[in-house]
Design a protein around this motif. Sequence first.
Motif, PDB file in Angstrom:
ATOM      1  N   MET B  10      -6.624 -52.273 -66.886  1.00 45.32           N
ATOM      2  CA  MET B  10      -6.104 -53.569 -67.379  1.00 45.32           C
ATOM      3  C   MET B  10      -4.849 -53.966 -66.602  1.00 45.32           C
ATOM      4  O   MET B  10      -4.623 -55.130 -66.312  1.00 45.32           O
ATOM      5  N   THR B  11      -4.036 -52.965 -66.237  1.00 49.18           N
ATOM      6  CA  THR B  11      -2.827 -53.243 -65.440  1.00 49.18           C
ATOM      7  C   THR B  11      -3.219 -53.737 -64.062  1.00 49.18           C
ATOM      8  O   THR B  11      -2.651 -54.696 -63.530  1.00 49.18           O
ATOM      9  N   HIS B  12      -4.238 -53.109 -63.506  1.00 52.02           N
ATOM     10  CA  HIS B  12      -4.722 -53.522 -62.186  1.00 52.02           C
ATOM     11  C   HIS B  12      -5.288 -54.938 -62.269  1.00 52.02           C
ATOM     12  O   HIS B  12      -4.991 -55.805 -61.438  1.00 52.02           O
ATOM     13  N   LEU B  13      -6.067 -55.193 -63.318  1.00 52.41           N
ATOM     14  CA  LEU B  13      -6.633 -56.538 -63.525  1.00 52.41           C
ATOM     15  C   LEU B  13      -5.503 -57.548 -63.672  1.00 52.41           C
ATOM     16  O   LEU B  13      -5.520 -58.619 -63.053  1.00 52.41           O
ATOM     17  N   ALA B  14      -4.483 -57.181 -64.435  1.00 52.51           N
ATOM     18  CA  ALA B  14      -3.343 -58.100 -64.643  1.00 52.51           C
ATOM     19  C   ALA B  14      -2.655 -58.408 -63.315  1.00 52.51           C
ATOM     20  O   ALA B  14      -2.274 -59.551 -63.054  1.00 52.51           O
ATOM     21  N   SER B  15      -2.565 -57.419 -62.448  1.00 54.54           N
ATOM     22  CA  SER B  15      -1.867 -57.654 -61.162  1.00 54.54           C
ATOM     23  C   SER B  15      -2.622 -58.694 -60.339  1.00 54.54           C
ATOM     24  O   SER B  15      -2.023 -59.634 -59.811  1.00 54.54           O
ATOM     25  N   VAL B  16      -3.960 -58.592 -60.282  1.00 54.92           N
ATOM     26  CA  VAL B  16      -4.698 -59.579 -59.474  1.00 54.92           C
ATOM     27  C   VAL B  16      -4.685 -60.942 -60.150  1.00 54.92           C
ATOM     28  O   VAL B  16      -4.614 -61.973 -59.495  1.00 54.92           O
ATOM     29  N   LEU B  17      -4.655 -60.960 -61.478  1.00 51.26           N
ATOM     30  CA  LEU B  17      -4.599 -62.255 -62.187  1.00 51.26           C
ATOM     31  C   LEU B  17      -3.257 -62.937 -61.970  1.00 51.26           C
ATOM     32  O   LEU B  17      -3.189 -64.147 -61.751  1.00 51.26           O
ATOM     33  N   LYS B  22      -0.399 -67.249 -59.391  1.00 58.06           N
ATOM     34  CA  LYS B  22       0.659 -67.769 -58.499  1.00 58.06           C
ATOM     35  C   LYS B  22       0.049 -68.610 -57.390  1.00 58.06           C
ATOM     36  O   LYS B  22       0.457 -69.736 -57.133  1.00 58.06           O
ATOM     37  N   ILE B  23      -0.975 -68.071 -56.739  1.00 58.12           N
ATOM     38  CA  ILE B  23      -1.548 -68.755 -55.571  1.00 58.12           C
ATOM     39  C   ILE B  23      -2.325 -69.995 -56.001  1.00 58.12           C
ATOM     40  O   ILE B  23      -2.206 -71.064 -55.413  1.00 58.12           O
ATOM     41  N   HIS B  24      -3.078 -69.896 -57.099  1.00 56.30           N
ATOM     42  CA  HIS B  24      -3.946 -71.012 -57.485  1.00 56.30           C
ATOM     43  C   HIS B  24      -3.170 -72.135 -58.167  1.00 56.30           C
ATOM     44  O   HIS B  24      -3.402 -73.316 -57.884  1.00 56.30           O
ATOM     45  N   THR B  25      -2.221 -71.792 -59.019  1.00 58.37           N
ATOM     46  CA  THR B  25      -1.546 -72.865 -59.775  1.00 58.37           C
ATOM     47  C   THR B  25      -0.409 -73.488 -58.973  1.00 58.37           C
ATOM     48  O   THR B  25      -0.361 -74.685 -58.806  1.00 58.37           O
ATOM     49  N   LYS B  64     -15.705 -54.117 -60.852  1.00 67.49           N
ATOM     50  CA  LYS B  64     -15.858 -54.023 -59.387  1.00 67.49           C
ATOM     51  C   LYS B  64     -16.037 -55.423 -58.803  1.00 67.49           C
ATOM     52  O   LYS B  64     -15.411 -55.781 -57.801  1.00 67.49           O
ATOM     53  N   LEU B  65     -16.839 -56.231 -59.476  1.00 67.98           N
ATOM     54  CA  LEU B  65     -17.067 -57.603 -58.987  1.00 67.98           C
ATOM     55  C   LEU B  65     -15.776 -58.417 -59.062  1.00 67.98           C
ATOM     56  O   LEU B  65     -15.459 -59.188 -58.156  1.00 67.98           O
ATOM     57  N   VAL B  66     -14.999 -58.191 -60.105  1.00 75.48           N
ATOM     58  CA  VAL B  66     -13.726 -58.922 -60.250  1.00 75.48           C
ATOM     59  C   VAL B  66     -12.776 -58.540 -59.120  1.00 75.48           C
ATOM     60  O   VAL B  66     -12.184 -59.395 -58.461  1.00 75.48           O
ATOM     61  N   PHE B  67     -12.660 -57.241 -58.864  1.00 80.35           N
ATOM     62  CA  PHE B  67     -11.722 -56.806 -57.819  1.00 80.35           C
ATOM     63  C   PHE B  67     -12.200 -57.226 -56.433  1.00 80.35           C
ATOM     64  O   PHE B  67     -11.410 -57.659 -55.589  1.00 80.35           O
ATOM     65  N   LEU B  68     -13.491 -57.165 -56.203  1.00 81.06           N
ATOM     66  CA  LEU B  68     -14.025 -57.609 -54.901  1.00 81.06           C
ATOM     67  C   LEU B  68     -13.796 -59.115 -54.750  1.00 81.06           C
ATOM     68  O   LEU B  68     -13.251 -59.578 -53.747  1.00 81.06           O
ATOM     69  N   GLY B  69     -14.187 -59.851 -55.780  1.00 82.90           N
ATOM     70  CA  GLY B  69     -14.074 -61.317 -55.714  1.00 82.90           C
ATOM     71  C   GLY B  69     -12.633 -61.760 -55.565  1.00 82.90           C
ATOM     72  O   GLY B  69     -12.310 -62.593 -54.702  1.00 82.90           O
ATOM     73  N   SER B  70     -11.730 -61.162 -56.334  1.00 82.31           N
ATOM     74  CA  SER B  70     -10.318 -61.612 -56.297  1.00 82.31           C
ATOM     75  C   SER B  70      -9.667 -61.257 -54.971  1.00 82.31           C
ATOM     76  O   SER B  70      -8.979 -62.068 -54.369  1.00 82.31           O
ATOM     77  N   SER B  71      -9.933 -60.054 -54.466  1.00 77.24           N
ATOM     78  CA  SER B  71      -9.248 -59.657 -53.219  1.00 77.24           C
ATOM     79  C   SER B  71      -9.712 -60.524 -52.052  1.00 77.24           C
ATOM     80  O   SER B  71      -8.884 -60.999 -51.257  1.00 77.24           O
ATOM     81  N   PHE B  72     -11.016 -60.806 -51.986  1.00 75.17           N
ATOM     82  CA  PHE B  72     -11.497 -61.642 -50.874  1.00 75.17           C
ATOM     83  C   PHE B  72     -11.072 -63.101 -51.045  1.00 75.17           C
ATOM     84  O   PHE B  72     -10.758 -63.788 -50.080  1.00 75.17           O
ATOM     85  N   SER B  73     -11.006 -63.567 -52.292  1.00 74.40           N
ATOM     86  CA  SER B  73     -10.608 -64.976 -52.452  1.00 74.40           C
ATOM     87  C   SER B  73      -9.113 -65.144 -52.175  1.00 74.40           C
ATOM     88  O   SER B  73      -8.703 -66.167 -51.639  1.00 74.40           O
ATOM     89  N   ILE B  74      -8.317 -64.118 -52.475  1.00 72.90           N
ATOM     90  CA  ILE B  74      -6.884 -64.204 -52.156  1.00 72.90           C
ATOM     91  C   ILE B  74      -6.694 -64.244 -50.640  1.00 72.90           C
ATOM     92  O   ILE B  74      -5.936 -65.066 -50.111  1.00 72.90           O
ATOM     93  N   VAL B  75      -7.436 -63.426 -49.921  1.00 74.08           N
ATOM     94  CA  VAL B  75      -7.349 -63.454 -48.453  1.00 74.08           C
ATOM     95  C   VAL B  75      -7.787 -64.839 -47.949  1.00 74.08           C
ATOM     96  O   VAL B  75      -7.126 -65.444 -47.108  1.00 74.08           O
TER      97      VAL B  75
END
Lengths: 10, 212
Positions: B10-17, B22-25, B64-75
């Motif tokens: 949940m902490t890891h999820l919170a970090s990507v959120l 920050k980036i999206h809003t 796994k899909l959340v972390f993959l999706g978020s990391s690539f979309s942030i890049v």
Amino acid sequence: EEETPTKDEL
Amino acid sequence: MNIFRLAGDMTHLASVLVLLLKIHTIKSCAGVSLRTQELYAIVFATRYLDIFTSFVSVYNTFMKLVFLGSSFSIVWYMRYHKAVHRTYDREQDTFRHWFLVLPCLVLALLIHEKFTFLEVLWTFSLYLEAVAILPQLVLLQRTRNIDNLTGQYIFLLGGYRGLYILNWIYRYFTEPHFVHWITWIAGLVQTLLYADFFYYYFLRFIGGRGVE
């Protein structure tokens, strides 16, 4: 050959 | 699944959120290292190769899909989104992160649990994740003051692996034969790299100032 435990952690 | 691992995820999820927020809003990636984000995208891409071959649980696949999706979309955001890319501090984010990839790959080829394609890449992802934060920490030193969202992001990212260490201790004492030295040492190194940041982060909480 012993089955390696599937990786259940992220 | 134990409380430490759930808290870690949940902490890891919170970090990507927090970072996506920050980036999206506010359409800003000021103070964020694109190089660290690129390394994390590689970490998840090489760690979750088994996402389609071995099913553990809905939770596991979903995360796994959340972390993959978020990391690539942030890049993607930081590289190609005009407004966000404009706020990217290219001059300061110069850590030679590709110099981290090769040694991690060589180390994974030398030290692993099983010499198979998936296992070596999975081990590589562990070593790479341990050092992936370095470009971000170097950028942090250079930009001196950072905004709260970036500070929170780094704090949560560092905290998640610390919680995983508690999870490994718990599993070691509750599950027979649960020994994974490679994972444990990589996780410990990763968490120790944040020690310096945690120190200043807590000073900020005590002092009520921005992260100097």
